[in-house]
Design a protein around this motif. Structure first.
Motif, short mmCIF file in Angstrom:
data_model
loop_
_atom_site.label_atom_id
_atom_site.label_comp_id
_atom_site.label_asym_id
_atom_site.label_seq_id
_atom_site.Cartn_x
_atom_site.Cartn_y
_atom_site.Cartn_z
N ASP A 1 13.48 -11.37 -5.45
CA ASP A 1 12.35 -12.16 -4.94
C ASP A 1 12.48 -12.32 -3.43
OD1 ASP A 1 11.04 -12.64 -7.37
OD2 ASP A 1 12.39 -14.30 -7.83
N TYR A 2 11.33 -12.31 -2.76
CA TYR A 2 11.26 -12.52 -1.32
C TYR A 2 10.32 -13.70 -1.07
CZ TYR A 2 13.40 -7.94 -1.02
OH TYR A 2 14.26 -6.87 -1.16
N PRO A 3 10.82 -14.95 -1.21
CA PRO A 3 9.94 -16.11 -1.07
C PRO A 3 9.31 -16.23 0.31
CG PRO A 3 12.23 -16.80 -1.32
CD PRO A 3 12.19 -15.32 -1.50
N GLU A 4 9.90 -15.58 1.32
CA GLU A 4 9.36 -15.65 2.68
C GLU A 4 8.20 -14.69 2.90
OE1 GLU A 4 12.48 -12.44 2.73
OE2 GLU A 4 12.25 -14.35 1.76
N VAL A 5 7.90 -13.82 1.90
CA VAL A 5 6.83 -12.83 2.05
C VAL A 5 5.69 -13.17 1.10
CG1 VAL A 5 6.24 -10.38 1.90
CG2 VAL A 5 8.54 -11.06 2.63
N PRO A 6 4.56 -13.69 1.62
CA PRO A 6 3.42 -13.98 0.76
C PRO A 6 2.86 -12.69 0.16
CG PRO A 6 3.05 -14.79 3.01
CD PRO A 6 4.32 -14.01 3.01
N TRP A 7 2.51 -12.71 -1.13
CA TRP A 7 2.02 -11.51 -1.79
C TRP A 7 1.14 -11.92 -2.96
CZ3 TRP A 7 2.67 -6.81 0.20
CH2 TRP A 7 2.32 -5.70 -0.57
N THR A 8 -0.06 -11.34 -3.05
CA THR A 8 -0.98 -11.73 -4.12
C THR A 8 -1.65 -10.53 -4.78
OG1 THR A 8 -2.75 -12.04 -2.52
CG2 THR A 8 -1.50 -14.01 -3.15
N SER A 9 -1.19 -9.32 -4.57
CA SER A 9 -1.86 -8.16 -5.16
C SER A 9 -1.50 -7.99 -6.63
CB SER A 9 -1.48 -6.88 -4.40
OG SER A 9 -0.26 -6.38 -4.85
N GLU A 10 -2.26 -7.15 -7.30
CA GLU A 10 -1.95 -6.77 -8.68
C GLU A 10 -0.65 -5.97 -8.67
OE1 GLU A 10 -3.61 -7.47 -11.59
OE2 GLU A 10 -4.69 -8.87 -10.30
N PRO A 11 0.10 -5.95 -9.77
CA PRO A 11 1.35 -5.17 -9.81
C PRO A 11 1.10 -3.69 -9.54
CG PRO A 11 1.22 -6.64 -11.69
CD PRO A 11 -0.12 -6.70 -11.00
N MET A 12 2.02 -3.06 -8.82
CA MET A 12 1.96 -1.64 -8.51
C MET A 12 3.30 -1.01 -8.86
SD MET A 12 0.19 -1.39 -4.74
CE MET A 12 1.03 -2.75 -3.95
N ASN A 13 3.26 0.20 -9.41
CA ASN A 13 4.47 0.97 -9.67
C ASN A 13 4.54 2.08 -8.62
OD1 ASN A 13 5.09 -0.50 -12.05
ND2 ASN A 13 3.54 0.67 -13.13
N VAL A 14 5.36 1.86 -7.60
CA VAL A 14 5.46 2.77 -6.46
C VAL A 14 6.66 3.69 -6.66
CG1 VAL A 14 5.80 2.87 -3.96
CG2 VAL A 14 4.54 0.97 -4.96
N PRO A 15 6.49 5.01 -6.49
CA PRO A 15 7.65 5.88 -6.60
C PRO A 15 8.77 5.40 -5.66
CG PRO A 15 5.65 7.18 -6.45
CD PRO A 15 5.27 5.75 -6.19
N ALA A 16 9.95 5.17 -6.22
CA ALA A 16 11.06 4.66 -5.42
C ALA A 16 11.38 5.59 -4.25
CB ALA A 16 12.30 4.46 -6.31
N GLY A 17 11.18 6.88 -4.44
CA GLY A 17 11.44 7.84 -3.36
C GLY A 17 10.58 7.61 -2.14
#
Length: 194
Positions: free
Chosen positions: A88-104
């Motif tokens: 978790d990054y509590p200092e980074v506001p984020w409200t988008s839908e979940p995304m599965n991003v290629p780790a590469g």
């Protein structure tokens, strides 16, 4: 135009073929559904999460870094079904839908930042793609998001329900502890001194 495009599988990257004389503009995807800026420092430190993603292309959802919102802030998740990392990054506001991003894709941007620097990374996304841009260098990574709609032949489950795993293996009680990084470092330091 002075850029080289490299494509491999679901990831394509645009890199400057030579150093531009003027700052490189930020590219946007057509009709983006979301935009944001994230610190380069955060991208550099995602290796602790992406290292848990699978390298097995036969299980495509497990090769992804899951990017989601948790209580209005950024959460990153990766698993190869043997290891699970939730950060978790509590200092980074984020409200988008979940995304599965290629780790590469995230690792490629982290490598560029490590070698060439940068302060803020621009993110632009649609339902199908994510683009990361390092404005300091012009380095761009565009990745096709991994989701079930793109995997018609894949018969496996959707992204694992890691919340169930966390609560079933670590139920609330006297043996469960949650630490922030500073708190954990202080406990380790105190244990080391005794």
């Amino acid at each position: 135009d002075g850029f080289l495009t490299v494509a491999a599988g679901q990831i394509s990257t645009r890199v400057p073929a030579r150093k531009p004389e003027t700052p490189h503009p930020t590219y946007c995807l057509d009709a983006p559904t979301g935009e944001g800026v994230i610190s380069a420092e955060l991208i550099r430190h995602t290796k602790a999460v992406t290292s848990a993603a699978s390298g097995d292309e036969s299980r495509p959802l497990l090769t992804a870094l899951r990017v989601e919102s948790e209580d209005g802030h950024l959460r990153l998740v990766a698993t190869d079904s043997y290891r699970l990392v939730v950060r978790d990054y509590p200092e980074v506001p984020w409200t988008s839908e979940p995304m599965n991003v290629p780790a590469g894709a995230v690792e490629a941007m982290a490598g560029n930042i490590e070698h060439y620097g940068g302060t803020d990374i621009t993110l632009t996304w649609t339902a199908d793609h994510l683009r990361l841009v390092n404005p300091a260098t012009g380095f761009t990574v565009t990745a096709k998001l991994i989701n079930m709609a793109h995997l018609p032949k894949y018969k496996g489950p959707d992204y694992p329900n890691y919340r169930t795993l966390l609560t079933s293996f670590m139920p609330d009680g006297p043996r469960r502890a949650t630490f922030d990084r500073a708190g954990l470092a202080a406990l380790v330091e105190a244990a080391h001194m005794t």
